[in-house]
Motif scaffolding. Structure first.
Motif, mmCIF file in Angstrom:
data_model
loop_
_atom_site.group_PDB
_atom_site.id
_atom_site.type_symbol
_atom_site.label_atom_id
_atom_site.label_comp_id
_atom_site.label_asym_id
_atom_site.label_seq_id
_atom_site.Cartn_x
_atom_site.Cartn_y
_atom_site.Cartn_z
ATOM 1 N N GLY A 26 0.763 -1.303 0.056
ATOM 2 C CA GLY A 26 -0.137 -0.176 0.012
ATOM 3 C C GLY A 26 0.665 1.105 -0.029
ATOM 4 N N THR A 27 2.249 1.044 0.366
ATOM 5 C CA THR A 27 3.005 2.503 0.178
ATOM 6 C C THR A 27 3.518 2.433 -1.229
ATOM 7 N N ALA A 28 4.254 3.651 -1.239
ATOM 8 C CA ALA A 28 4.505 4.021 -2.924
ATOM 9 C C ALA A 28 5.521 3.097 -3.406
ATOM 10 N N LYS A 29 6.597 2.269 -2.720
ATOM 11 C CA LYS A 29 7.639 1.509 -3.016
ATOM 12 C C LYS A 29 7.897 0.537 -2.136
ATOM 13 N N PRO A 30 6.841 -0.484 -1.984
ATOM 14 C CA PRO A 30 7.198 -1.518 -1.118
ATOM 15 C C PRO A 30 8.192 -2.519 -1.552
ATOM 16 N N GLY A 31 8.679 -2.667 -2.710
ATOM 17 C CA GLY A 31 9.622 -3.832 -3.311
ATOM 18 C C GLY A 31 10.965 -3.769 -2.423
ATOM 19 N N GLN A 32 11.401 -4.846 -2.251
ATOM 20 C CA GLN A 32 12.704 -5.135 -1.911
ATOM 21 C C GLN A 32 13.451 -6.155 -2.829
ATOM 22 N N CYS A 33 14.768 -6.026 -2.855
ATOM 23 C CA CYS A 33 15.694 -6.647 -3.813
ATOM 24 C C CYS A 33 16.797 -7.191 -2.974
ATOM 25 N N VAL A 34 17.150 -8.568 -3.128
ATOM 26 C CA VAL A 34 18.320 -9.224 -2.441
ATOM 27 C C VAL A 34 19.199 -9.785 -3.766
ATOM 28 N N LEU A 35 20.388 -9.467 -3.455
ATOM 29 C CA LEU A 35 21.593 -10.071 -4.376
ATOM 30 C C LEU A 35 22.334 -11.201 -3.497
ATOM 31 N N MET A 36 21.861 -12.480 -3.805
ATOM 32 C CA MET A 36 22.435 -13.614 -3.352
ATOM 33 C C MET A 36 23.533 -14.135 -4.031
ATOM 34 N N ARG A 37 24.730 -14.337 -3.524
ATOM 35 C CA ARG A 37 25.558 -15.158 -4.142
ATOM 36 C C ARG A 37 26.410 -16.065 -3.318
ATOM 37 N N GLY A 38 26.988 -17.353 -4.049
ATOM 38 C CA GLY A 38 27.493 -18.308 -3.417
ATOM 39 C C GLY A 38 28.181 -19.188 -4.662
ATOM 40 N N ARG A 39 29.115 -19.903 -4.069
ATOM 41 C CA ARG A 39 29.645 -21.037 -5.311
ATOM 42 C C ARG A 39 28.752 -21.955 -5.671
ATOM 43 N N ARG A 40 29.363 -22.418 -6.974
ATOM 44 C CA ARG A 40 28.395 -23.433 -7.387
ATOM 45 C C ARG A 40 27.957 -24.536 -6.583
ATOM 46 N N ARG A 41 26.796 -25.153 -6.405
ATOM 47 C CA ARG A 41 26.530 -26.153 -5.738
ATOM 48 C C ARG A 41 26.489 -26.021 -4.163
ATOM 49 N N VAL A 42 26.610 -24.777 -3.710
ATOM 50 C CA VAL A 42 26.488 -24.676 -2.295
ATOM 51 C C VAL A 42 25.069 -24.909 -1.775
ATOM 52 N N GLY A 43 23.742 -24.721 -2.575
ATOM 53 C CA GLY A 43 22.651 -25.087 -2.282
ATOM 54 C C GLY A 43 21.655 -23.665 -2.354
ATOM 55 N N LYS A 44 22.087 -22.624 -3.116
ATOM 56 C CA LYS A 44 21.421 -21.577 -3.290
ATOM 57 C C LYS A 44 20.043 -22.122 -3.672
ATOM 58 N N SER A 45 19.890 -22.460 -4.686
ATOM 59 C CA SER A 45 18.566 -22.984 -5.386
ATOM 60 C C SER A 45 17.738 -23.709 -4.084
ATOM 61 N N SER A 46 18.209 -24.654 -3.568
ATOM 62 C CA SER A 46 17.441 -25.285 -2.550
ATOM 63 C C SER A 46 17.034 -24.340 -1.548
ATOM 64 N N LEU A 47 17.864 -23.372 -1.013
ATOM 65 C CA LEU A 47 17.549 -22.643 -0.175
ATOM 66 C C LEU A 47 16.382 -21.422 -0.376
ATOM 67 N N VAL A 48 16.466 -21.171 -1.662
ATOM 68 C CA VAL A 48 15.459 -20.457 -2.180
ATOM 69 C C VAL A 48 14.057 -21.227 -2.295
ATOM 70 N N GLU A 49 14.244 -22.393 -2.910
ATOM 71 C CA GLU A 49 12.929 -23.232 -2.886
ATOM 72 C C GLU A 49 12.416 -23.582 -1.603
ATOM 73 N N GLU A 50 13.447 -23.521 -0.400
ATOM 74 C CA GLU A 50 12.599 -24.021 0.894
ATOM 75 C C GLU A 50 11.918 -22.627 1.347
ATOM 76 N N PHE A 51 12.594 -21.567 1.133
ATOM 77 C CA PHE A 51 11.945 -20.070 1.563
ATOM 78 C C PHE A 51 10.480 -19.818 0.677
ATOM 79 N N LEU A 52 10.519 -20.433 -0.351
ATOM 80 C CA LEU A 52 9.306 -20.478 -1.185
ATOM 81 C C LEU A 52 8.122 -21.227 -0.697
ATOM 82 N N ARG A 53 8.619 -22.325 -0.458
ATOM 83 C CA ARG A 53 7.695 -23.288 0.240
ATOM 84 C C ARG A 53 7.101 -22.962 1.597
#
Length: 474
Positions: A26-53
């Motif tokens: 309901g405010t003018a700019k409620p959006g937030q952005c996160v830049l997530m980095r980490g070496r390949r195969r450390v589980g970034k995608s799995s972390l995001v999937e768990e967060f979405l779940r």
């Protein structure tokens, strides 16, 4: 199916940012952005999937594949069709042909009155393949996406490129908060694999804390049981993960691969690395080591002492990759013809000496998390000390800064053996090396896998204490 282990801090960070989006609806700019980095195969995608779940809100998860700009856009359209965004049919109706149009349409279909999540994985591919991608992303965020209650997660495995995305001279500067995802830590590994502290550190050195590899380790199994099983399985994550990661970052013909192999074989100095890499030219080796250190694959370190030194040494930064290069990569043909038993015997022969050096960076990082305590102060810098001839070598040096310290806070020795304790002979050697480094009575400490059998130390630590450091809230 194994329960999701670890990542409590990362999930808490994501939840807090998302709660900020929810609170700002309901405010003018409620959006937030996160830049997530980490070496390949450390589980970034799995972390995001768990967060979405766990959040259970409308979301889009798009993963770039390294194709052309047109191919990536086609993949985005497919990801939108499979998303849970309520207005996803708009993409199918309009079929945007340009990234600017795709961002505009994506913003239109995001809900206005309820939070949502948009994930763009492997962002560095888009930075490389899509002309002016960063500028288009910046304009879309400023004018459209940030005005919706959306959490935008930009995820990438190329650490240097993800850092560059937020640097001051780039279009997206200061539009997202940075988040680093590392491998599972020794405490996570201990819990996941049901291992006591000392075996948990062994597992950390072999798996590097990569979730895919840890998932293949039977709970309670020791390192030799795991290696026997993995070497009998030609598609084991232990065998294939390193090659897949390296292929994604370095083409097979790149000289960086040869230099990395030389460092992985145990060479640490510039001259020896050049010789092991086939006698390559000085300028070629300089560029290769620069690329490897920029990508955080290799660490270049100087001795920590009271005086400047040029004795730079190199090591493979990732423990799993270090293990793979030392023991598996040179013998893949042997493993592929089902003679992993020969490889396993070779690992057993070299294990004690290899582990003794490989564990040093992990011990130093553990101490940085553990201190201060009743015996020793916190040290802003913890490293090691060596001379060109290695006649003086100190495993742990704590100082007020690095590589040239104003004050040394403590010196230590690591003895990581199965049966031998740290004894008076080890203490005498440490005292001699202290005398070669400084005349001051800097406190001495020891780290031993199998206990302490002498007096005269300011502090001593074993696997249990080191593991406890990773259980502290961070």
């Amino acid at each position: 199916m194994r329960r999701f282990i670890g990542r409590d801090r990362e999930l808490r960070v994501l939840h807090n940012v998302f709660q900020g989006v929810r609170d700002a609806v309901g405010t003018a700019k409620p959006g937030q952005c996160v830049l997530m980095r980490g070496r390949r195969r450390v589980g970034k995608s799995s972390l995001v999937e768990e967060f979405l779940r766990r959040t259970e809100v409308p979301n889009l998860f798009f993963t770039a594949s390294g194709g052309t700009a047109e191919d990536e856009l086609t993949e985005l359209l497919d990801a939108v069709a499979r998303s849970t965004l309520p207005e996803r049919e708009l993409f199918a109706e309009e079929t945007p042909g340009q990234w600017n149009a795709a961002f505009r349409l994506l913003a239109e279909m995001l809900p206005d009155d309820t939070p949502s999540v948009v994930v763009i994985d492997e962002v560095p591919y888009l930075m490389e393949r899509v002309d002016a991608f960063e500028g288009m992303l910046q304009r879309a965020w400023d004018r459209l996406l940030s005005r919706k209650p959306v959490l935008l997660l930009l995820v990438g495995s190329d650490l240097s490129m993800m850092e560059a995305l937020n640097s001051y001279d780039r279009p997206f500067h200061q539009r997202g908060r940075e988040m680093v995802v590392g491998p599972l830590n020794p405490a996570d590994i201990s819990e996941m694999l049901e291992l006591e502290p000392a075996p948990a550190f062994d597992a950390a050195l072999v798996t590097g804390g990569l979730p895919l590899i840890c998932a293949e380790w039977r709970p309670g199994a020791d390192v030799w049981e795991f290696l026997r099983d993995a070497l009998d399985n030609p598609i084991s994550a232990l065998l294939v993960s390193a090659e897949r990661s390296l292929s994604a970052e370095f083409p097979p013909q790149a000289m960086s691969r040869e230099v990395l192999r030389a460092i992985g074989s145990g060479e640490r100095t510039f001259t020896n690395i050049a010789r092991a890499a086939g006698g390559i030219a000085h300028t070629t080796l300089t560029r290769a080591t620069e690329v490897l250190t920029e990508k955080r694959v290799v660490a270049a370190e100087l001795p920590l002492s009271l005086r400047p030194s040029k004795e730079r040494r190199y090591r493979v930064a990732d423990p799993y990759l270090r293990f793979w290069l030392a023991f598996l990569d040179p013998h893949m043909a042997e493993i592929e013809r089902m003679r992993g038993d020969l490889t396993l015997s070779r690992i057993k022969e070299r294990w004690t000496s290899w582990r003794g050096r490989a564990v040093e960076p992990l011990v130093r990082e553990s101490l940085a998390r553990l201190l201060p305590d009743a015996a020793l102060p916190a040290a802003p810098a913890i490293g090691g000390y060596w001379t060109r001839s290695n006649d003086v070598e100190i495993d742990v040096v704590g100082g007020d800064r690095q590589p040239v310290a104003r004050e040394l806070l403590f010196l230590g020795s690591i003895k990581w053996l199965e049966t031998a304790a740290f004894d008076s002979h080890d203490l005498a050697a440490l005292q001699r090396h202290r005398a070669a480094l400084t005349d001051d009575p800097v406190p001495l400490m020891a780290i031993s896998r199998n206990g302490i059998d002498c007096s005269g130390l300011a502090a001593a630590y074993g696997p249990e204490a080191l593991l406890s450091a990773w259980r502290k809230p961070s």
